[in-house]
Design an enzyme around this catalytic site. Structure first.
Site, PDB file in Angstrom:
ATOM      1  CB  SER A   9       3.559  -4.315 -11.358  1.00 55.96           C
ATOM      2  OG  SER A   9       3.391  -3.624 -10.145  1.00 55.96           O
ATOM      3  CG  HIS A  89       8.396  -5.271  -2.684  1.00 57.71           C
ATOM      4  ND1 HIS A  89       7.596  -4.239  -2.263  1.00 57.71           N
ATOM      5  CD2 HIS A  89       7.741  -5.837  -3.734  1.00 57.71           C
ATOM      6  CE1 HIS A  89       6.501  -4.192  -3.011  1.00 57.71           C
ATOM      7  NE2 HIS A  89       6.555  -5.146  -3.923  1.00 57.71           N
ATOM      8  N   GLY A  90       9.907  -2.412  -1.830  1.00 61.04           N
ATOM      9  CA  GLY A  90       9.553  -1.284  -0.963  1.00 61.04           C
ATOM     10  C   GLY A  90       8.746  -1.808   0.223  1.00 61.04           C
ATOM     11  CG  ASP A  91       8.825   0.252   4.028  1.00 61.92           C
ATOM     12  OD1 ASP A  91       8.194   0.915   3.182  1.00 61.92           O
ATOM     13  OD2 ASP A  91       9.417   0.780   4.994  1.00 61.92           O
ATOM     14  CB  THR A 122      10.827   6.453  -2.721  1.00 58.63           C
ATOM     15  OG1 THR A 122      11.934   5.603  -2.494  1.00 58.63           O
ATOM     16  CG2 THR A 122      11.271   7.877  -2.961  1.00 58.63           C
ATOM     17  CG  ASP A 205     -35.106  -0.786 -14.940  1.00 56.76           C
ATOM     18  OD1 ASP A 205     -34.647   0.066 -15.721  1.00 56.76           O
ATOM     19  OD2 ASP A 205     -34.767  -1.989 -14.959  1.00 56.76           O
TER      20      ASP A 205
HETATM   21  C1  SPV Z   1     -30.157  -3.846 -15.164  1.00 57.36           C
HETATM   22  O1  SPV Z   1     -29.266  -4.069 -14.325  1.00 57.36           O
HETATM   23  O2  SPV Z   1     -30.789  -2.801 -15.218  1.00 57.36           O
HETATM   24  C2  SPV Z   1     -30.440  -4.854 -16.183  1.00 57.36           C
HETATM   25  C3  SPV Z   1     -30.181  -6.276 -15.891  1.00 57.36           C
HETATM   26  O3  SPV Z   1     -30.944  -4.512 -17.218  1.00 57.36           O
HETATM   27  S1  SPV Z   1     -31.644  -6.926 -15.278  1.00 57.36           S
HETATM   28  O4  SPV Z   1     -32.079  -6.136 -14.153  1.00 57.36           O
HETATM   29  O5  SPV Z   1     -31.362  -8.298 -14.908  1.00 57.36           O
HETATM   30  O6  SPV Z   1     -32.644  -6.881 -16.338  1.00 57.36           O
HETATM   31 MG    MG Z   2     -31.628  -2.551 -17.247  1.00 56.19          MG
END
Ligand code: SPV
Ligand code: MG
Length: 432
Positions: A9, A89-91, A122, A205
């Site tokens: 991978s 596989h590598g260990d 490795t 906020d």
């Molecule tokens: C935030 O995470 O600031 C968002 C999502 O805007 S919410 O808080 O649900 O509004």
């Molecule tokens: Mg927000």
């Protein structure tokens, strides 16, 4: 002739892989499995090359007889198909998250007499260098930026967790679990929430934390992680400012910005109608989206329009007509938000929107309607699920309780058993 199988991978072949092939050759015919994109990004790293490119790369290795696609990280598909005598596989898969895969493979092989060959993993200076180069490639802005669009194509639902610092970024980057189906799972991307970014700074906020500071948070996170980023752009501010924000976010390697159709002093949506909030007009907000789209320099970046009609109780029809208008204005996705516990209105929106628009990605933030699962949401057409604030909300009570208990007992002994050991905290961060 016996069959020896190994699964790769990786996008780059180094000494470790050549060592595996050289050992494998001694046991029989060597078949290399190329782990599919879908499974690779769940259990190891996001691929930076296509499945076809990787298969061609593996075909070119001396000693490889055949290359097939492996589309199950648990090896069920290839073991059923090939019944290999040996899996080599590598260990390194004896410990850590991959140990569960090893024991699953061992059980399957035991059922018909097959065998695992573990060879010493490795790890030397040249392997370390290649690892670093890959990490660098994954984390560079031009790769990281386009990864959200790739994820939307590659995975049934993109799972996003909030991050607001280097440390929370590392948690989103590195947390891997073994799910109920035995498969490993991890988050696909990070959400830089205005709520959590503000809260971490002790601020409300309300778009008070300025963009320069929010960009600094992005840089703290991008310095130590590789996963793609969705940025909470609040209202996007003035259109004249938003166009600059778009350019900066693109340059920082952010994949998408989500802006909400509110105006004036924005408050967090989870207040709903308890505080005064003004929804922007369809015309104004459409113009903001169109200006942002015009400003962006890459095709990778996404501007996602967030509709607040359900939060502000303006009704389903209002939400749907806004979704139509914002998509016409160029929005690359729609985020529909709700603060109801019951997901019914979200489901109704998604079903109605999907009936008329089959392709525009839908984003949801199930903070309140948290009983619905990712796959249920996906069955209603949701492409991206964002866990917007759970890391902050879990850390805060833990820290508060520790502070209270130290004050109460006048020493730290009583809290010690819930603390991360000093040895672990000092080795938590990888040194370069
Ligand atoms: C935030 O995470 O600031 C968002 C999502 O805007 S919410 O808080 O649900 O509004
Ligand atoms: Mg927000």
């Amino acid at each position: 002739m016996k069959t020896v199988y190994t699964c790769f991978s990786t996008d780059v072949i180094h000494e470790g892989h050549l060592n595996i092939i050289n050992h494998a050759k001694e046991y029989g015919r060597v078949i290399v499995g190329c782990l599919s994109d879908r499974e690779m990004m769940r259990c190891t790293k996001f691929p930076t090359t296509t499945e076809e490119e990787r298969m061609n790369l593996y075909r070119g290795i001396d000693g490889v007889d055949d290359v097939i696609l492996q589309d199950d990280m648990l090896y069920n598909d290839v073991i059923e198909l090939l019944h290999p005598d040996y899996i080599i596989h590598g260990d390194n898969w004896k410990t850590g998250a991959e140990a569960s895969i090893r024991s699953h493979v061992e059980k399957l092989l035991n059922s018909y007499g097959g065998q695992i060959i573990d060879i010493p993993y490795t790890y030397n200076e040249s392997v370390r260098k290649i690892d670093l180069q890959l990490k660098e490639k994954l984390s560079m802005p031009e790769y990281r930026r386009k990864r959200l669009r790739q994820l939307i194509e590659m995975t049934p639902v993109v799972k996003v967790m909030e991050a607001h610092s280097g440390l929370t970024g590392l948690i989103v980057e590195k947390t891997v679990v073994e799910g109920e189906n035995g498969k490993l799972d991890q988050f696909d991307a990070m959400w830089i929430s205005s709520l959590c970014d503000s809260t971490a700074k002790g601020k409300p906020d309300i778009e008070l934390v300025d963009m320069t500071s929010r960009f600094r948070t992005i840089e703290d996170i991008t310095e130590v992680t590789t996963k793609p980023i969705i940025f909470d752009g609040d209202t996007g501010g003035l259109t004249e400012h938003f166009v600059y924000t778009v350019r900066t976010l693109e340059r920082l390697g952010v994949s998408a910005v989500i802006i909400e159709d509110k105006t004036g002093l924005k408050k967090n949506s989870l207040f709903g109608t308890e505080v005064e909030q003004t929804q922007d007009s369809i015309e104004n907000f459409s113009a903001k989206i169109a200006a942002g789209k015009k400003a962006q320099l890459t095709d990778d970046f996404m501007i996602i329009a967030r509709i607040e009609s359900l939060i502000l109780e303006r009704g389903m029809e209002d939400a749907l007509s806004r979704a139509r208008a914002f998509v016409s204005a160029g929005a690359d996705g729609i985020m529909i938000h709700s603060r109801k516990k019951d997901p019914a209105e979200i489901i109704e929106f998604c079903d109605k929107f999907r009936a008329e628009d089959k392709t525009t990605p839908i984003v949801v933030v199930p903070s309140s309607f948290n009983s619905i699962t990712e796959s249920e949401l996906a069955s209603h057409g949701v492409n991206i699920v964002i866990y917007a604030n759970q890391l902050t909300r879990s850390a805060f009570p833990a820290m508060q309780k520790t502070a209270e208990d130290i004050l109460k007992y006048h020493r730290a002994k009583e809290v010690d058993d819930r603390l991360m050991p000093i040895k672990e905290i000092i080795t938590l961060i990888d040194e370069i």
